[in-house]
Scaffold this motif. Structure first.
Motif, PDB file in Angstrom:
ATOM      1  N   ALA A 197       0.841  -1.199   0.000  1.00  0.00           N
ATOM      2  CA  ALA A 197       0.000   0.000   0.000  1.00  0.00           C
ATOM      3  C   ALA A 197       0.880   1.254   0.000  1.00  0.00           C
ATOM      4  CB  ALA A 197      -0.921  -0.018   1.216  1.00  0.00           C
ATOM      5  N   ALA A 198       2.044   1.180   0.664  1.00  0.00           N
ATOM      6  CA  ALA A 198       2.934   2.346   0.719  1.00  0.00           C
ATOM      7  C   ALA A 198       3.419   2.707  -0.692  1.00  0.00           C
ATOM      8  CB  ALA A 198       4.116   2.059   1.637  1.00  0.00           C
ATOM      9  N   ALA A 199       3.714   1.676  -1.504  1.00  0.00           N
ATOM     10  CA  ALA A 199       4.197   1.950  -2.867  1.00  0.00           C
ATOM     11  C   ALA A 199       3.083   2.569  -3.724  1.00  0.00           C
ATOM     12  CB  ALA A 199       4.709   0.666  -3.510  1.00  0.00           C
ATOM     13  N   ILE A 200       1.859   2.059  -3.568  1.00  0.00           N
ATOM     14  CA  ILE A 200       0.733   2.605  -4.357  1.00  0.00           C
ATOM     15  C   ILE A 200       0.446   4.038  -3.899  1.00  0.00           C
ATOM     16  CG2 ILE A 200      -1.755   2.335  -4.875  1.00  0.00           C
ATOM     17  CD1 ILE A 200       0.052   0.201  -6.256  1.00  0.00           C
ATOM     18  N   ASP A 201       0.582   4.286  -2.595  1.00  0.00           N
ATOM     19  CA  ASP A 201       0.365   5.630  -2.048  1.00  0.00           C
ATOM     20  C   ASP A 201       1.409   6.601  -2.612  1.00  0.00           C
ATOM     21  OD1 ASP A 201      -0.901   7.457  -0.220  1.00  0.00           O
ATOM     22  OD2 ASP A 201       0.951   7.340   0.966  1.00  0.00           O
ATOM     23  N   ARG A 202       2.661   6.162  -2.620  1.00  0.00           N
ATOM     24  CA  ARG A 202       3.724   7.041  -3.149  1.00  0.00           C
ATOM     25  C   ARG A 202       3.477   7.310  -4.631  1.00  0.00           C
ATOM     26  NH1 ARG A 202       9.299   7.092  -5.147  1.00  0.00           N
ATOM     27  NH2 ARG A 202       9.638   4.844  -5.197  1.00  0.00           N
ATOM     28  N   MET A 203       3.069   6.248  -5.341  1.00  0.00           N
ATOM     29  CA  MET A 203       2.840   6.397  -6.782  1.00  0.00           C
ATOM     30  C   MET A 203       1.691   7.375  -7.072  1.00  0.00           C
ATOM     31  SD  MET A 203       1.861   3.374  -9.342  1.00  0.00           S
ATOM     32  CE  MET A 203       0.111   3.595  -9.319  1.00  0.00           C
ATOM     33  N   LEU A 204       0.560   7.206  -6.365  1.00  0.00           N
ATOM     34  CA  LEU A 204      -0.587   8.091  -6.638  1.00  0.00           C
ATOM     35  C   LEU A 204      -0.264   9.531  -6.234  1.00  0.00           C
ATOM     36  CD1 LEU A 204      -3.652   5.823  -5.704  1.00  0.00           C
ATOM     37  CD2 LEU A 204      -3.008   6.655  -7.975  1.00  0.00           C
ATOM     38  N   ALA A 254       2.690  10.902  -6.304  1.00  0.00           N
ATOM     39  CA  ALA A 254       3.610  11.440  -7.313  1.00  0.00           C
ATOM     40  C   ALA A 254       2.865  11.760  -8.618  1.00  0.00           C
ATOM     41  CB  ALA A 254       4.725  10.436  -7.562  1.00  0.00           C
ATOM     42  N   ILE A 255       1.857  10.970  -8.945  1.00  0.00           N
ATOM     43  CA  ILE A 255       1.058  11.271 -10.152  1.00  0.00           C
ATOM     44  C   ILE A 255       0.325  12.601  -9.941  1.00  0.00           C
ATOM     45  CG2 ILE A 255      -0.989  10.570 -11.488  1.00  0.00           C
ATOM     46  CD1 ILE A 255      -0.061   7.628 -11.053  1.00  0.00           C
ATOM     47  N   ARG A 256      -0.340  12.733  -8.780  1.00  0.00           N
ATOM     48  CA  ARG A 256      -1.097  13.966  -8.500  1.00  0.00           C
ATOM     49  C   ARG A 256      -0.199  15.198  -8.486  1.00  0.00           C
ATOM     50  NH1 ARG A 256      -6.248  12.838  -6.922  1.00  0.00           N
ATOM     51  NH2 ARG A 256      -6.650  10.819  -5.976  1.00  0.00           N
ATOM     52  N   VAL A 281      -5.530  15.681 -11.648  1.00  0.00           N
ATOM     53  CA  VAL A 281      -6.445  14.540 -11.647  1.00  0.00           C
ATOM     54  C   VAL A 281      -7.815  15.074 -11.213  1.00  0.00           C
ATOM     55  CG1 VAL A 281      -6.933  12.273 -10.614  1.00  0.00           C
ATOM     56  CG2 VAL A 281      -4.564  12.948 -11.070  1.00  0.00           C
ATOM     57  N   ALA A 282      -8.870  14.761 -11.980  1.00  0.00           N
ATOM     58  CA  ALA A 282     -10.215  15.258 -11.651  1.00  0.00           C
ATOM     59  C   ALA A 282     -10.577  14.835 -10.220  1.00  0.00           C
ATOM     60  CB  ALA A 282     -11.229  14.698 -12.632  1.00  0.00           C
ATOM     61  N   PRO A 283     -11.231  15.715  -9.454  1.00  0.00           N
ATOM     62  CA  PRO A 283     -11.536  15.375  -8.062  1.00  0.00           C
ATOM     63  C   PRO A 283     -12.384  14.118  -7.935  1.00  0.00           C
ATOM     64  CG  PRO A 283     -12.185  17.653  -8.576  1.00  0.00           C
ATOM     65  CD  PRO A 283     -11.676  17.051  -9.838  1.00  0.00           C
TER      66      PRO A 283
END
Ligand SMILES: C[S@@+](CC[C@H](N)C(=O)[O-])C[C@H]1O[C@@H](n2cnc3c(N)ncnc32)[C@H](O)[C@@H]1O
Ligand code: SF4
Length: 418
Positions: free
Chosen positions: A92-99, A101-103, A108-110
């Protein structure tokens, strides 16, 4: 002066598209590892031998996104799909960092739909809760079947009780959940397929994807085919379970997709309506429109090579412009998968060319009863949905006459290619 030049350029290049506005933009992120390679699967997925290099991969994804930014400058992302492979292998930490970093890099639409694909074999409650906290708001779970023997014959890493536990937790944590099921499994009877669907319906997921198992080249099943139901038996299974899903209130809105009202997958709808998508990650595909052209790109496929290339600012292995000759077929390949089709005006909006480009093929399809005769819509009839590959083939440039002479043969329904 400038206008005159533009007009001359346009007149000289009638083959180039012209867009009044660019299509909605989605983001696809590919995670290329799985616990084990399933014998039927031809996705770009690789067996994780030991720990997956998730930190290095997230760095590569962000380098890739930075490389791609000039192609999507000023555009907002309306949906994100984290697919694979098995993205739920990541922490989950990797997905959190990825999202995060994308934002930080792209608007990204709310209300963006953010889907993550999960394999029940990777299920841990904390992990699913962590994905939700990271911003994932839709989970797509690869259940395939609830029948222990079928799960074994498919080489799945999980059994039916793990599939049930993952399904229950997914619904409690995300609410917005898809189950992937496959049918026409080795020696499967209609009754067994109905039992699978009944088991899925007992969870009440808002979305169900229902794929016919196909033998794909370069898979173990292709080399050593299991005893699959024949074409008639597969059609019987399909008919029986489609009826069950309809009775349970699921709209069959696309070849393989069934959803409760307003729970259609927005990300996939954008593909089928010929929207734009940037695909980052190993082997990911993109389709991006610019004011005067549409471009397709494919990233390097091998995870290690991709990580290296992305770090060097060169993640793209192939790119090509979509030509005027191909764009009608490409649009129809997607739009005709939708049960309700699309408004006829969408063709010019999304391809940048007038509908006249495909008028002849549309007339042919209508004359054969494969598309609706209502000119304000491009919509397959029940016959067109049944013989979808033949219908789509009418839009291949130069093949119209040949296709007209060919008798209809029902081919395997296409499935999502991600
Ligand atoms: C990338 S996988 C989903 C997530 C995860 N990898 C898993 O399998 O649990 C996408 C889906 O494609 C479907 N699929 C894969 N190979 C297929 C095949 N040969 N025929 C039909 N459906 C297939 C499966 O239903 C699978 O869940
Ligand atoms: S079906 Fe899913 S889990 Fe199996 S190899 Fe393919 S991507 Fe991986």
């Amino acid at each position: 002066m400038t206008d005159a030049v533009v007009a001359r350029v346009d007149a000289a290049s009638p083959s180039r598209p012209r867009f009044a506005a660019l299509p909605p933009l989605s983001l696809y992120v590919h995670i290329p590892w799985c616990l084990r390679k399933c014998p039927y699967c031809d996705f770009n997925s690789h067996e994780a031998k030991g720990d997956v290099p998730e930190a290095a991969y997230v760095d590569a994804l962000m380098a890739d996104l930075e490389f791609a930014l000039p192609s999507i400058w000023g555009r907002r992302v309306v949906s994100i799909f984290i697919g694979g492979g098995t993205p739920s292998l990541f922490s989950a930490a990797a997905i959190d960092r990825m999202l995060g970093a994308i934002r930080a890099r792209v608007p990204v639409a709310p209300d963006a739909e953010i889907t993550l694909e999960a394999n029940p074999g990777t299920f841990e409650r904390d992990r699913f809760e962590g994905f939700r906290a990271a911003g994932v708001n839709r989970l797509s779970l690869g259940i395939q079947s609830f029948e222990p023997d079928h799960l074994r014959s498919l080489g799945r890493v999980h059994d039916d009780s793990e599939a049930r536990a993952a399904g229950e937790a997914a619904l409690a944590i995300f609410g917005n959940v898809n189950f992937d099921l496959m049918y026409a499994l080795p020696r499967q009877t209609v009754g067994q397929a109905q039992a699978d669907v009944a088991a899925a319906l007992a969870f009440g997921p808002p979305h169900l994807s229902f794929y016919q198992l196909t033998l794909e080249p370069n898979t173990l099943f292709h080399r050593h085919p299991p005893p699959l139901p024949d074409e008639d038996a597969a059609a019987d299974i399909e008919e029986a379970v489609h009826a069950m899903l309809a009775d349970a209130g699921y709209g069959h809105y696309e070849t393989s997709a069934h959803a409760r009202a307003s729970r259609e997958c927005r990300h996939n709808l954008n593909y089928w309506r010929f929207g734009d998508y940037l695909g980052i990650g190993a082997g990911a595909h993109s389709k991006l429109s610019f004011p005067d052209r549409i471009v397709r790109e494919v990233r390097y496929k091998q995870p290690r090579q991709y990580i290296e290339r992305a770090a060097n600012g060169a993640p793209v292995m192939e790119n090509a412009e979509v030509t005027r000759d191909d764009v009608g077929f490409e649009f129809m390949l997607n739009a005709l998968r939708l049960t309700d089709g699309v408004p006829a005006t969408l063709f010019a909006e999304r391809t940048g060319h007038p509908l006249a480009l495909v008028a002849h093929a549309l007339e042919l399809a209508s004359a054969r009863g494969l598309v609706d005769s209502d000119p304000s819509f491009i919509r397959p009839t029940a016959l067109g949905r049944r013989f979808l590959n033949d219908l789509q083939a009418l839009f291949l440039t130069g093949l119209g006459e040949q296709a007209r002479a060919t008798p209809l043969v029902r081919l395997d329904p296409a499935r999502d290619g991600h």
